[in-house]
Design an enzyme around this catalytic site. Structure first.
Site, PDB file in Angstrom:
ATOM      1  N   HIS A 143       0.847  -1.199   0.000  1.00 10.50           N
ATOM      2  CA  HIS A 143       0.000   0.000   0.000  1.00 10.50           C
ATOM      3  C   HIS A 143       0.876   1.240   0.000  1.00 10.50           C
ATOM      4  CE1 HIS A 143      -2.309  -3.293   1.732  1.00 10.50           C
ATOM      5  NE2 HIS A 143      -3.385  -2.702   1.269  1.00 10.50           N
ATOM      6  N   LYS A 170      -1.359  -7.990  -4.975  1.00  7.61           N
ATOM      7  CA  LYS A 170      -2.224  -6.853  -4.652  1.00  7.61           C
ATOM      8  C   LYS A 170      -1.377  -5.645  -4.342  1.00  7.61           C
ATOM      9  CE  LYS A 170      -5.491  -4.823  -1.425  1.00  7.61           C
ATOM     10  NZ  LYS A 170      -6.021  -4.832  -0.054  1.00  7.61           N
ATOM     11  N   GLN A 233     -13.348   4.251  -1.840  1.00  5.43           N
ATOM     12  CA  GLN A 233     -14.130   3.056  -2.168  1.00  5.43           C
ATOM     13  C   GLN A 233     -15.597   3.402  -2.415  1.00  5.43           C
ATOM     14  OE1 GLN A 233     -13.382   0.651   1.290  1.00  5.43           O
ATOM     15  NE2 GLN A 233     -11.542  -0.294   0.454  1.00  5.43           N
ATOM     16  N   SER A 267     -24.975  12.706 -14.195  1.00  5.32           N
ATOM     17  CA  SER A 267     -24.809  12.115 -15.526  1.00  5.32           C
ATOM     18  C   SER A 267     -24.592  10.606 -15.469  1.00  5.32           C
ATOM     19  CB  SER A 267     -23.657  12.802 -16.261  1.00  5.32           C
ATOM     20  OG  SER A 267     -24.053  14.073 -16.737  1.00  5.32           O
ATOM     21  N   LYS A 314     -14.996  23.713 -19.488  1.00  3.84           N
ATOM     22  CA  LYS A 314     -15.668  23.774 -20.795  1.00  3.84           C
ATOM     23  C   LYS A 314     -14.913  24.592 -21.834  1.00  3.84           C
ATOM     24  CE  LYS A 314     -20.208  22.917 -18.932  1.00  3.84           C
ATOM     25  NZ  LYS A 314     -21.598  23.331 -18.808  1.00  3.84           N
ATOM     26  N   ASN A 335     -19.474  21.118 -23.885  1.00  2.58           N
ATOM     27  CA  ASN A 335     -19.852  20.290 -22.732  1.00  2.58           C
ATOM     28  C   ASN A 335     -19.962  18.834 -23.138  1.00  2.58           C
ATOM     29  OD1 ASN A 335     -22.305  20.568 -24.247  1.00  2.58           O
ATOM     30  ND2 ASN A 335     -23.390  19.810 -22.436  1.00  2.58           N
ATOM     31  N   ASP A 351     -25.569  22.307 -24.024  1.00  2.00           N
ATOM     32  CA  ASP A 351     -26.175  23.052 -22.914  1.00  2.00           C
ATOM     33  C   ASP A 351     -27.255  24.013 -23.400  1.00  2.00           C
ATOM     34  OD1 ASP A 351     -23.115  23.414 -20.990  1.00  2.00           O
ATOM     35  OD2 ASP A 351     -24.801  22.030 -20.764  1.00  2.00           O
ATOM     36  N   ALA A 390     -21.752  27.720 -19.268  1.00  2.00           N
ATOM     37  CA  ALA A 390     -23.227  27.710 -19.334  1.00  2.00           C
ATOM     38  C   ALA A 390     -23.746  29.094 -19.664  1.00  2.00           C
ATOM     39  CB  ALA A 390     -23.789  27.213 -18.009  1.00  2.00           C
ATOM     40  N   ASN A 409     -21.966  39.448 -14.196  1.00  2.00           N
ATOM     41  CA  ASN A 409     -20.969  38.470 -13.820  1.00  2.00           C
ATOM     42  C   ASN A 409     -20.038  39.009 -12.745  1.00  2.00           C
ATOM     43  OD1 ASN A 409     -19.882  35.773 -14.252  1.00  2.00           O
ATOM     44  ND2 ASN A 409     -18.044  36.817 -15.020  1.00  2.00           N
ATOM     45  N   GLY A 497     -32.783  23.402 -13.174  1.00  2.00           N
ATOM     46  CA  GLY A 497     -31.612  22.882 -13.879  1.00  2.00           C
ATOM     47  C   GLY A 497     -31.776  21.433 -14.278  1.00  2.00           C
ATOM     48  N   GLN A 504     -30.085  18.708 -22.190  1.00  2.00           N
ATOM     49  CA  GLN A 504     -28.731  18.706 -22.756  1.00  2.00           C
ATOM     50  C   GLN A 504     -28.186  17.297 -22.917  1.00  2.00           C
ATOM     51  OE1 GLN A 504     -25.567  17.940 -21.033  1.00  2.00           O
ATOM     52  NE2 GLN A 504     -26.879  16.991 -19.469  1.00  2.00           N
TER      53      GLN A 504
HETATM   54  P1  NAP Z   1     -17.941  27.793 -15.390  1.00  2.00           P
HETATM   55  O1  NAP Z   1     -17.634  27.805 -16.829  1.00  2.00           O
HETATM   56  O2  NAP Z   1     -16.873  27.513 -14.395  1.00  2.00           O
HETATM   57  O3  NAP Z   1     -18.596  29.226 -15.023  1.00  2.00           O
HETATM   58  C1  NAP Z   1     -18.908  29.491 -13.689  1.00  2.00           C
HETATM   59  C2  NAP Z   1     -19.572  30.869 -13.639  1.00  2.00           C
HETATM   60  O4  NAP Z   1     -19.990  31.046 -12.301  1.00  2.00           O
HETATM   61  C3  NAP Z   1     -18.643  32.044 -13.975  1.00  2.00           C
HETATM   62  O5  NAP Z   1     -19.370  33.085 -14.563  1.00  2.00           O
HETATM   63  C4  NAP Z   1     -18.158  32.466 -12.595  1.00  2.00           C
HETATM   64  O6  NAP Z   1     -17.825  33.850 -12.516  1.00  2.00           O
HETATM   65  C5  NAP Z   1     -19.395  32.235 -11.787  1.00  2.00           C
HETATM   66  N1  NAP Z   1     -19.069  31.993 -10.384  1.00  2.00           N
HETATM   67  C6  NAP Z   1     -18.517  30.881  -9.871  1.00  2.00           C
HETATM   68  N2  NAP Z   1     -18.405  31.005  -8.545  1.00  2.00           N
HETATM   69  C7  NAP Z   1     -18.906  32.229  -8.211  1.00  2.00           C
HETATM   70  C8  NAP Z   1     -19.076  32.959  -6.999  1.00  2.00           C
HETATM   71  N3  NAP Z   1     -18.711  32.411  -5.845  1.00  2.00           N
HETATM   72  N4  NAP Z   1     -19.623  34.181  -7.041  1.00  2.00           N
HETATM   73  C9  NAP Z   1     -20.021  34.709  -8.218  1.00  2.00           C
HETATM   74  N5  NAP Z   1     -19.903  34.093  -9.410  1.00  2.00           N
HETATM   75  C10 NAP Z   1     -19.344  32.855  -9.396  1.00  2.00           C
HETATM   76  O7  NAP Z   1     -19.123  26.736 -15.051  1.00  2.00           O
HETATM   77  P2  NAP Z   1     -20.323  26.290 -16.038  1.00  2.00           P
HETATM   78  O8  NAP Z   1     -19.952  25.067 -16.770  1.00  2.00           O
HETATM   79  O9  NAP Z   1     -20.769  27.468 -16.777  1.00  2.00           O
HETATM   80  O10 NAP Z   1     -21.434  25.849 -14.965  1.00  2.00           O
HETATM   81  C11 NAP Z   1     -21.968  26.816 -14.122  1.00  2.00           C
HETATM   82  C12 NAP Z   1     -23.091  26.201 -13.308  1.00  2.00           C
HETATM   83  O11 NAP Z   1     -24.126  25.733 -14.160  1.00  2.00           O
HETATM   84  C13 NAP Z   1     -22.657  25.001 -12.509  1.00  2.00           C
HETATM   85  O12 NAP Z   1     -23.343  24.995 -11.276  1.00  2.00           O
HETATM   86  C14 NAP Z   1     -23.105  23.815 -13.338  1.00  2.00           C
HETATM   87  O13 NAP Z   1     -23.391  22.681 -12.537  1.00  2.00           O
HETATM   88  C15 NAP Z   1     -24.378  24.354 -13.918  1.00  2.00           C
HETATM   89  N6  NAP Z   1     -24.714  23.711 -15.188  1.00  2.00           N
HETATM   90  C16 NAP Z   1     -25.784  22.880 -15.189  1.00  2.00           C
HETATM   91  C17 NAP Z   1     -26.159  22.273 -16.366  1.00  2.00           C
HETATM   92  C18 NAP Z   1     -27.343  21.384 -16.403  1.00  2.00           C
HETATM   93  O14 NAP Z   1     -27.384  20.474 -17.244  1.00  2.00           O
HETATM   94  N7  NAP Z   1     -28.325  21.623 -15.548  1.00  2.00           N
HETATM   95  C19 NAP Z   1     -25.457  22.500 -17.529  1.00  2.00           C
HETATM   96  C20 NAP Z   1     -24.356  23.365 -17.471  1.00  2.00           C
HETATM   97  C21 NAP Z   1     -23.989  23.979 -16.274  1.00  2.00           C
HETATM   98  P3  NAP Z   1     -16.346  34.352 -12.947  1.00  2.00           P
HETATM   99  O15 NAP Z   1     -16.383  34.573 -14.416  1.00  2.00           O
HETATM  100  O16 NAP Z   1     -16.187  35.646 -12.184  1.00  2.00           O
HETATM  101  O17 NAP Z   1     -15.400  33.287 -12.507  1.00  2.00           O
HETATM  102  C1  DHK Z   2     -23.289  19.501 -16.068  1.00  2.00           C
HETATM  103  C2  DHK Z   2     -23.064  20.347 -17.082  1.00  2.00           C
HETATM  104  O1  DHK Z   2     -22.427  21.453 -16.888  1.00  2.00           O
HETATM  105  C3  DHK Z   2     -23.420  19.928 -18.457  1.00  2.00           C
HETATM  106  O2  DHK Z   2     -22.984  20.853 -19.417  1.00  2.00           O
HETATM  107  C4  DHK Z   2     -22.865  18.572 -18.686  1.00  2.00           C
HETATM  108  C5  DHK Z   2     -22.891  18.122 -16.318  1.00  2.00           C
HETATM  109  C6  DHK Z   2     -23.432  17.632 -17.627  1.00  2.00           C
HETATM  110  C7  DHK Z   2     -23.274  17.209 -15.169  1.00  2.00           C
HETATM  111  O3  DHK Z   2     -23.241  16.002 -15.345  1.00  2.00           O
HETATM  112  O4  DHK Z   2     -23.501  17.728 -14.061  1.00  2.00           O
HETATM  113  O5  DHK Z   2     -23.156  18.116 -19.978  1.00  2.00           O
END
Ligand code: NAP
Ligand code: DHK
Length: 529
Positions: A143, A170, A233, A267, A314, A335, A351, A390, A409, A497, A504
């Protein structure tokens, strides 16, 4: 060194058939008393474990002969006895002769396996004079709680373990990066003897799920979340029900969600259930990735076939692609990535379709969304909080539907850049609460503000929500965020979401499998969420 992990022909191992998944699920049994252990053994059998590891070092007291007799006689499954010393991560801090005596007794009383550490193997073999019942297999283990050695050093370790008289090799190492797992897969697939090889920690999870693909003898599955005998685990339930463990074999294609964090993602739940329903020989796993380029350079085999991508990768993932869908290029984020047979990476963005169609349906109050008169978003003021992957997707999608887009933002420069891209206005987060030029606006949160575990956070005041006809939150853990709860309380329509997540996923599934996504199945899978 870049390692293209190839699934290949695996050696026959103790009856493990070529291309068949006979990798055992082993439940660690840890308890204070013998009676408690026996109870856990029956629970392990009920949950579907194939074998139990009896961790003698966890017992508060041990009277070797009577206790081991009971443990063997009352165990409903094959046994592996381990008496782990503190100097190898266990609980036993007594003398070695007593430890060896107990392990020797376990062999004599009918244990199917015993585990002895490489560091003690020579002394143990001398203690037993190399005698053991034919039935009992000796696992010699090592280990490393610090890191994962090189392929060369791992190979040398396996040779030393074999040289120590192991029937089964192992070793367990620690993942500092998910790419460490590739070296362990490399060793496993080429092992000429039965081998148990794990990489500990969240970054090593893939090693515990995919070991049937690469020829592992067993993997550990716990009885309950967190009741682990080593870091990382999964539970027996997760192995069997979430990851379809029993269906994984050498030909299984690997898919996964790359992100950091990533354990919250649903997912794997969605795609693995759909794979099972459609008879797809694939498994979708959580992939905690620190460095996107290192990950894709390492797992370059077409066996690693398709990936969803989430925070914060992304945009970097887009740059890594050999070919990018034009819409994803416009958005500036992917994504979904597909590894083509020629090894090239294709990226796209699903997305925006998932989110925008959900919002249109939410506005229309029907499953039709856009109507013959066009999108209900046309002409609306559409405020996007966030400018990440997103956020770009939502802004692009809203613009495409004829909405007037505003970007708020944390980093104003990113708000400004995205606003310019979609011909809209930029705000700071602080300006959001006083921004109400009109009523009937649409709000879309695409930040992680309010995502587990910080569920009491919200990006905008409840009072400011009164100006919004509909509020959408991309976050789906939890399903109803504080933002959505307060939007409902002030009378706004809400879209979760989860709706976006399901939407998506349709295109991703079709790209992963070439099969049409059964939309009702996807809704049914997520219905209990
Ligand atoms: P990302 O590319 O990392 O973007 C994150 C965004 O959130 C940026 O604009 C960032 O601002 C902002 N942010 C993060 N922490 C913050 C804070 N503490 N205060 C203020 N702003 C903050 O992430 P993403 O892929 O776009 O995803 C963003 C969210 O959407 C996540 O929660 C993800 O789970 C969700 N999402 C869900 C789906 C779905 O299928 N439902 C799909 C896509 C995304 P800055 O530019 O200042 O860093
Ligand atoms: C969440 C996102 O941000 C999507 O764009 C992905 C992922 C799926 C998730 O599995 O939480 O496609």
């Amino acid at each position: 060194m870049e390692i293209a992990v190839e699934s290949g022909v695996r050696p026959m191992e103790m009856g493990v058939g070529m291309g068949k998944n006979q990798t055992l699920i082993c439940a660690p049994i840890m308890a204070d008393t013998v009676d408690q252990m026996v109870e856990l053994m029956h629970k392990a059998k009920f949950k579907g474990a194939d074998i139990v590891e009896v961790r003698l070092d966890h017992l508060k007291s041990l009277d070797p002969r009577p206790d081991i007799e009971v443990l063997i006689r009352q165990c409903p499954l094959p046994t592996l006895f381990t008496y782990r010393p503190t100097w190898e991560g266990g609980e036993y801090n007594g003398d070695e002769d007593s430890r060896f005596e107990a392990l020797q007794l376990a062999m004599e009383l009918g244990a199917d396996h015993i585990d002895i550490e490489l560091k003690a193997a020579h002394d143990f073999m001398n203690f037993t004079s190399g005698n053991k019942p034919e039935k009992c297999k000796i696992i010699v283990s090592s280990h490393n709680y610090e890191y994962t050695p090189s392929v060369e050093d791992l190979g040398n370790l396996v040779a030393r373990i074999q040289g120590a008289g192991a029937d089964i090799v192992k070793f367990a190492t620690t993942a500092l990066d998910i790419t460490d797992v590739a070296r362990v897969f490399q060793i496993t697939i080429h092992s000429q003897v039965p081998i148990i090889a794990m990489v500990m920690g969240e970054r090593g999870l893939m090693s515990r799920i995919l070991c049937p693909k690469f020829g592992g003898y067993l993997t550990f599955g716990t009885l309950e979340e967190g009741k682990v005998s080593a870091p990382g685990q999964p539970t027996i339930d997760e192995l069997i029900s979430l990851y379809n463990f029993r269906s994984i074999d050498a030909d299984t294609k690997v898919f996964g969600i790359i992100g950091k964090p990533v354990s919250h993602s649903k997912s794997p739940k969605l795609y693995n259930r759909a794979f099972k329903e459609d008879g797809v020989n694939g498994v979708f796993v959580h992939l905690l990735v620190d460095d996107v380029n290192k990950f894709f350079d390492t797992y370059s085999s077409p066996d690693f076939s398709g990936f969803s991508c989430t925070i914060p990768h992304k945009e970097v993932a887009l740059a890594r692609c050999d070919e990018v869908d034009p819409v994803a290029k416009s958005i500036g984020a992917v994504n979904c990535l597909i590894r083509r047979p020629d090894g090239k990476l294709f990226g796209c963005n699903t997305d925006y379709v998932g989110a925008i169609s959900s919002i249109e349906i939410g506005l229309q109050g029907s499953q039709n969304g856009a109507t013959h008169t066009g999108s209900p978003l046309a002409g609306k003021l559409f405020v996007v909080i966030g400018a990440g992957g997103a956020g770009k997707a939502l802004a692009y999608g809203a613009k495409e539907k004829g909405a007037r887009v505003v970007i708020a933002n944390r980093s104003y420069d990113r708000a400004r850049d995205l606003a310019e891209l979609v011909g809209g206005q930029a705000l700071t987060l602080a300006e959001l609460n006083s921004f109400h030029p009109e009523t009937g606006m649409i709000l879309a949160n695409t930040t992680s503000i309010g995502m587990q575990p910080k569920i009491e956070e919200t990006p905008i005041s409840k009072e400011a929500l009164r100006n919004y006809e509909l509020v959408f939150d991309a976050i789906y853990t939890p399903k109803i965020t504080r933002l959505l709860r307060e939007a409902q309380e002030v009378g706004s329509k809400i879209v979760t979401g989860v709706e976006m997540f399901i939407g998506q996923a349709y295109e991703q599934y079709e790209r992963f499998t070439g099969l049409p996504a059964r939309k009702q199945l996807f809704r049914d899978i997520m219905a209990d969420y």
